[in-house]
Design a protein around this motif. Sequence first.
Motif, PDB file in Angstrom:
ATOM      1  N   ALA A   1      26.107  42.425  42.744  1.00  0.00           N
ATOM      2  CA  ALA A   1      25.912  42.304  41.298  1.00  0.00           C
ATOM      3  C   ALA A   1      24.480  41.870  40.983  1.00  0.00           C
TER       4      ALA A   1
ATOM      5  N   LYS B   1      27.699  30.692  39.286  1.00  0.00           N
ATOM      6  CA  LYS B   1      28.013  30.198  40.629  1.00  0.00           C
ATOM      7  C   LYS B   1      27.106  29.036  40.997  1.00  0.00           C
TER       8      LYS B   1
ATOM      9  N   VAL C   1      32.655  28.693  41.599  1.00  0.00           N
ATOM     10  CA  VAL C   1      32.482  29.902  40.796  1.00  0.00           C
ATOM     11  C   VAL C   1      33.271  29.744  39.493  1.00  0.00           C
TER      12      VAL C   1
ATOM     13  N   GLU D   1      25.372  35.985  37.434  1.00  0.00           N
ATOM     14  CA  GLU D   1      25.369  37.392  37.843  1.00  0.00           C
ATOM     15  C   GLU D   1      26.307  38.237  36.990  1.00  0.00           C
ATOM     16  N   GLU D   2      26.114  39.511  37.122  1.00  0.00           N
ATOM     17  CA  GLU D   2      26.903  40.522  36.416  1.00  0.00           C
ATOM     18  C   GLU D   2      28.370  40.423  36.845  1.00  0.00           C
ATOM     19  N   PHE D   3      29.275  40.578  35.919  1.00  0.00           N
ATOM     20  CA  PHE D   3      30.707  40.627  36.241  1.00  0.00           C
ATOM     21  C   PHE D   3      31.024  42.020  36.773  1.00  0.00           C
TER      22      PHE D   3
ATOM     23  N   GLU E   1      39.348  43.796  44.591  1.00  0.00           N
ATOM     24  CA  GLU E   1      38.748  42.955  45.625  1.00  0.00           C
ATOM     25  C   GLU E   1      39.410  43.187  46.966  1.00  0.00           C
TER      26      GLU E   1
ATOM     27  N   LYS F   1      44.122  35.234  44.963  1.00  0.00           N
ATOM     28  CA  LYS F   1      43.426  33.971  44.693  1.00  0.00           C
ATOM     29  C   LYS F   1      44.085  33.138  43.596  1.00  0.00           C
TER      30      LYS F   1
ATOM     31  N   GLU G   1      30.654  38.108  47.744  1.00  0.00           N
ATOM     32  CA  GLU G   1      30.105  36.951  48.451  1.00  0.00           C
ATOM     33  C   GLU G   1      30.250  37.174  49.943  1.00  0.00           C
TER      34      GLU G   1
HETATM   35  P1  AMP Z   1      33.610  33.527  45.344  1.00  0.00           P
HETATM   36  O1  AMP Z   1      33.820  32.055  45.577  1.00  0.00           O
HETATM   37  O2  AMP Z   1      32.191  33.957  45.278  1.00  0.00           O
HETATM   38  O3  AMP Z   1      34.500  34.366  46.225  1.00  0.00           O
HETATM   39  O4  AMP Z   1      34.203  33.796  43.888  1.00  0.00           O
HETATM   40  C1  AMP Z   1      35.541  33.493  43.598  1.00  0.00           C
HETATM   41  C2  AMP Z   1      36.154  34.633  42.889  1.00  0.00           C
HETATM   42  O5  AMP Z   1      35.449  34.869  41.680  1.00  0.00           O
HETATM   43  C3  AMP Z   1      36.062  35.965  43.624  1.00  0.00           C
HETATM   44  O6  AMP Z   1      37.083  36.105  44.552  1.00  0.00           O
HETATM   45  C4  AMP Z   1      36.183  36.936  42.482  1.00  0.00           C
HETATM   46  O7  AMP Z   1      37.521  37.090  42.099  1.00  0.00           O
HETATM   47  C5  AMP Z   1      35.454  36.247  41.384  1.00  0.00           C
HETATM   48  N1  AMP Z   1      34.056  36.724  41.298  1.00  0.00           N
HETATM   49  C6  AMP Z   1      32.970  36.197  41.894  1.00  0.00           C
HETATM   50  N2  AMP Z   1      31.866  36.893  41.577  1.00  0.00           N
HETATM   51  C7  AMP Z   1      32.258  37.895  40.761  1.00  0.00           C
HETATM   52  C8  AMP Z   1      31.583  38.955  40.084  1.00  0.00           C
HETATM   53  N3  AMP Z   1      30.262  39.095  40.150  1.00  0.00           N
HETATM   54  N4  AMP Z   1      32.319  39.793  39.327  1.00  0.00           N
HETATM   55  C9  AMP Z   1      33.654  39.630  39.210  1.00  0.00           C
HETATM   56  N5  AMP Z   1      34.339  38.658  39.812  1.00  0.00           N
HETATM   57  C10 AMP Z   1      33.661  37.786  40.579  1.00  0.00           C
END
Ligand code: AMP
Length: 427
Positions: free
Chosen positions: A118, A146, A156, A187-189, A194, A216, A285
């Motif tokens: 993203a 984040k 996050v 960051e961009e959504f 997933e 999750k 990530e």
């Molecule tokens: P992470 O700890 O980075 O895995 O983020 C936790 C959850 O947030 C991820 O499993 C995704 O469901 C969501 N997430 C993180 N970054 C994004 C993103 N850029 N766009 C959409 N969902 C995100």
Amino acid sequence: MKILIVGGGGREHALAWRLKQSTRVTDIVVAPGNPGIAAVARCENIAADNIDGLVAFARLERPHLVIVGPEVPLVMGLADKLRAIDIPVFGPSARAAMLEGSKGFSKDFMARYNIPTARYRRFTAEQAAEAKAYLDTFDGPPYVLKADGLAAGKGVVIPETKAEAEAEIDAMLGGRFGTASASLVIEEFMHGEEASFFALCDGETAVPLAGAQDHKRVGDGDTGPNTGGMGAYSPAAILDAAMQQRVMDEIVTPTIVGMKKDGRPYRGVLFVGLMIDKGIPRVVEYNCRFGDPECQVIMARLKDDPLPQLLACATGGLGDCARLERFSDPAVSVVMAGAGYPGEPKKGGVIGGLDEAGQVPGVTIFHAGTAKKGDDIIANGGRVLNVTATAPTLKEAVARAYEAIDKIDWPDGFCRRDIAWRALERG
Ligand code: AMP
Ligand code: GLY
């Protein structure tokens, strides 16, 4: 061969359980372990973040391989300290673990090596106004914020309105997650589906291990707050052979090559969290360790002994190892958590029926957050049990897992009842 596993959750229980089946393994020690792990290995009561204690213990025990389960000791440099005393380690150095330890580092790294992810920017505490202005460069909510550093899986935040996002920027940069959020990434959504992809790496080479999907959110239908993961299954249909190859070519291999070039050779398992939209994978990530509970389903599916590969990750020569080709039936793992999780979980309740539940065909119960009180097993964490099942079809595996869960007598426990729904709906 003697193996030391660092950690005390379901992931480490699954690793110990699988390695116990290896004909080459004679002794497994787990620090700190848990009562479930104690049934398959020796446990040594040293916390996973007690780096000096673990190093001193390893110096005495001289294991042939140390496998580090959680990210915290890796980011703290456990692997470096063990390598310095010539003990092979499955797990990256502190400098390589920054792929997980700093979101800003990992985003800059991906940008430098053109790894799809993203669009983003990094902000420090002095840049709250710029951070808020950056929100306007997106189409609108949801926004993705984040914390830069490790925040126990809570760093996050995905606000649904601009006002919420602005308040969150102030809270995070103001220290909501301590030093972990002294800087942040916006960051961009990304839309899409997933998936979790795991590759084994020896610093030079990467080989695919397996794909999985987890759930999750705490509630059925993927609702409610985020958790560490309420259940997982493998394989994941979306990560078919062609998609795995694409992820290797566009993401994993460039990551391993880039990290080597940057003087941060990556050893261990690289866990890439992916968002796949219209057939295009992008990185959500990186994690520098196995997923939990993804590890449980991968270990349950492995027919081949993973030890040669795990050892090669630590000592080199992974490219010359036979690949882990033999996977058996699909696997699912359903997490049982204490009431209140992911907030304050109820602890101390006695868990009964575990032996009977473990006798359901194809079922293995991994302990994630249990303790022993006299002869009883009691709940001692948020995520407490990982009821894991394999069967010829995913549908049967899911049925077996819930059959086992229904035999467990633990009034304070709950689980999602729809783990693997997406895969089952696909048919
Ligand atoms: P992470 O700890 O980075 O895995 O983020 C936790 C959850 O947030 C991820 O499993 C995704 O469901 C969501 N997430 C993180 N970054 C994004 C993103 N850029 N766009 C959409 N969902 C995100
Ligand atoms: N289950 C997701 C993780 O281990 O980060």
